[in-house]
Enzyme design. Structure first.
Site, PDB file in Angstrom:
ATOM      1  N   GLU A 331      12.577 144.103  92.038  1.00 10.95           N
ATOM      2  CA  GLU A 331      12.863 142.715  91.675  1.00 10.95           C
ATOM      3  C   GLU A 331      14.365 142.468  91.683  1.00 10.95           C
ATOM      4  OE1 GLU A 331       9.226 141.723  88.508  1.00 10.95           O
ATOM      5  OE2 GLU A 331      11.285 141.909  87.796  1.00 10.95           O
ATOM      6  N   CYS A 332      14.793 141.459  92.385  1.00  7.13           N
ATOM      7  CA  CYS A 332      16.165 140.955  92.362  1.00  7.13           C
ATOM      8  C   CYS A 332      17.173 142.071  92.634  1.00  7.13           C
ATOM      9  CB  CYS A 332      16.452 140.248  91.038  1.00  7.13           C
ATOM     10  SG  CYS A 332      17.843 139.104  91.116  1.00  7.13           S
ATOM     11  N   ALA A 333      17.708 142.724  91.609  1.00  8.10           N
ATOM     12  CA  ALA A 333      18.640 143.820  91.848  1.00  8.10           C
ATOM     13  C   ALA A 333      18.007 144.888  92.716  1.00  8.10           C
ATOM     14  CB  ALA A 333      19.092 144.426  90.510  1.00  8.10           C
ATOM     15  N   LEU A 335      15.698 144.421  94.965  1.00  7.62           N
ATOM     16  CA  LEU A 335      15.686 143.886  96.326  1.00  7.62           C
ATOM     17  C   LEU A 335      17.029 144.137  97.012  1.00  7.62           C
ATOM     18  CD1 LEU A 335      14.657 141.986  98.654  1.00  7.62           C
ATOM     19  CD2 LEU A 335      15.559 140.081  97.289  1.00  7.62           C
ATOM     20  N   SER A 419      11.402 141.293  96.008  1.00  8.72           N
ATOM     21  CA  SER A 419      11.736 139.865  96.061  1.00  8.72           C
ATOM     22  C   SER A 419      12.676 139.530  94.921  1.00  8.72           C
ATOM     23  CB  SER A 419      10.472 139.007  95.945  1.00  8.72           C
ATOM     24  OG  SER A 419      10.027 138.927  94.608  1.00  8.72           O
TER      25      SER A 419
END
Length: 446
Positions: A331-333, A335, A419
């Protein structure tokens, strides 16, 4: 009790964190909670209370799970302190859904309103009167004045609030010594400050202890209605998951931590363990290999952009993640770490794209549909999540999610879910099971 405010920046985190520390110093077991999806404040709450900070977010987990999750986190405690989000009635879109007021109603909890008294005196009573009467279902039980300038200033504010029938439970003077450093996404996470963060929380506790009526605050908290109902239990959630038959014991799930990966919800680890996994932490900044026996990897949120050089320099771990044959949930980081590059520095290359910092903040709740199968998703499923970042990914592959409104995001395949979308797994308990079960035969997904 719920610590709320008329707006962001009024001092909720100062009061909530300091109150947790002050009550703990009195020998009380304090349960720390945060309304909304934010990861950073709960890190300071955990230092103050000595137990995990937990989030209460109706959008991420559903209204029906807020009270059970609260009861789970507060089990065995003497008092629970819930820090609100934004202004008391600010929710998703033009409603108060997922607002501090919404959660206070779901918990039937009294509210303490933190008011920034700078540049006003009698007017604080008008502000408080408006908030106290706006929604009769929300009970504002007292006020803490913040940024009080002098004895005379405090007297004027107290007199006005007394005339309005509102108890003043504290008055905090301006004190730059208790400020917490910020950067592009808010406060610097406690995990990055270590000893300095511990000292900051101790100062907040001392500030609140000398500035607030702790006995009065406890009386307000103990006057809250008894909260009855089911208690969230990761083992029971696990037993209800359809895919449970495919899950066995002893699967090692490696969860990224350290200064670059500080974002995560406590319930994720609890659900992974309930699904039969052995959870092992690792730090992509320092560890040159994954934990022994790793069968699945979780790369949560955080600030890899701040540590891009250090992450790039840890080539042995990057190479291992690049060739890892089990499922990865990012998630986020996570990704960004899986991309080919981050701000021109080499990353793991599992996601066909390049990431970079921008000046634009992307923030908000998302209603997303999965476009394909991956370790966590099934094509056509809907997910409630949130985004919070100042980076962008120039992605060469097909997206994993499409949000309501048409935006697309992420990368997915048999071994990767990656994502910007942050999910709270308590709202979708099957996610932990899917990750653990797919780790046993990563090339085969339902």
């Amino acid at each position: 009790m719920v610590i709320a405010a008329p707006s962001s920046g009024s001092g909720k985190t100062t009061v909530a964190t300091g109150l947790m520390a002050a009550l703990r110093a009195r020998g009380l077991e304090v349960s720390p909670h945060k309304v909304g999806p934010d990861y950073i404040d709960p890190g300071y709450h955990a230092l103050a209370a000595g137990r995990p900070g937990r989030n209460l977010d109706p959008w991420l987990v559903g209204e029906e799970r807020v009270a059970p999750l609260f009861l789970h986190g507060a089990a065995g405690c003497d008092v629970a302190v819930v820090e609100g989000v934004m202004g008391l009635f600010d929710g998703k879109g033009d409603s108060d859904f997922a607002s501090t007021a919404h959660v206070a109603r779901l918990l039937d909890a009294p509210v303490v309103l933190v008011v920034d008294a700078a540049r006003q005196s009698r007017s604080v009573a008008a502000v408080v009167h408006g908030f106290a009467t706006f929604d009769p279902r929300v009970r504002v039980g007292g006020v803490v004045l913040n940024r009080v300038a002098s004895d005379r200033h405090e007297e004027l504010c107290r007199a006005a609030l007394g005339a309005a029938g509102m108890p003043v439970l504290g008055a905090i003077r301006r004190d730059d010594a208790v400020s917490t450093p910020s950067r592009h996404l808010g406060l610097v996470p406690a995990a990055e400050r270590e000893a300095e963060a511990v000292r900051a929380v101790e100062r907040l506790g001392a500030l609140v202890a000398r500035s607030c009526d702790l006995d009065g605050l406890m009386r307000l908290a103990t006057a809250a209605a008894s909260l009855v109902g089911p208690v969230w239990d990761p083992a029971k959630e696990s037993a209800r998951v359809e895919e449970r038959a495919r899950v066995g014991e002893g699967v090692v799930v490696a969860v990224a931590g350290g200064a670059a990966f500080t974002f995560g919800y406590a319930e994720h680890v609890e659900l992974l363990r309930a699904a039969g996994a052995d959870v092992a932490a690792f730090d992509p900044l320092r560890d040159e290999k994954l934990p022994d026996g790793t069968a699945a990897v979780v790369l949560g949120g955080g600030f890899p952009e701040v540590y891009a050089a250090e992450l790039a320099a840890n080539e042995p771990l990057r190479d291992q993640v690049a060739s890892f044959g089990g499922p990865i949930a990012a998630e986020c980081a996570g990704l960004l770490y899986l991309c080919e590059e981050l701000d021109g520095r080499r990353m793991c290359g599992r996601v066909p794209g390049r990431a970079r910092m921008t000046g634009r903040l992307t923030l908000g709740y998302r209603d997303a549909v999965a476009l394909k199968d991956s370790p966590l998703t099934r094509a056509g499923e809907r997910f409630h999540g949130h985004e919070f970042h100042r980076t962008t990914v120039e992605h060469a592959g097909e997206p994993l999610f499409r949000s309501r409104g048409g935006g697309t995001d992420g990368h997915g395949g048999p071994l990767v879910t990656a994502s910007y979308l942050h999910l709270h797994w308590a709202g979708s308990p099957a996610l932990a099971h899917r990750l653990v079960s797919s780790s046993r035969s990563p090339s085969v997904l339902r």
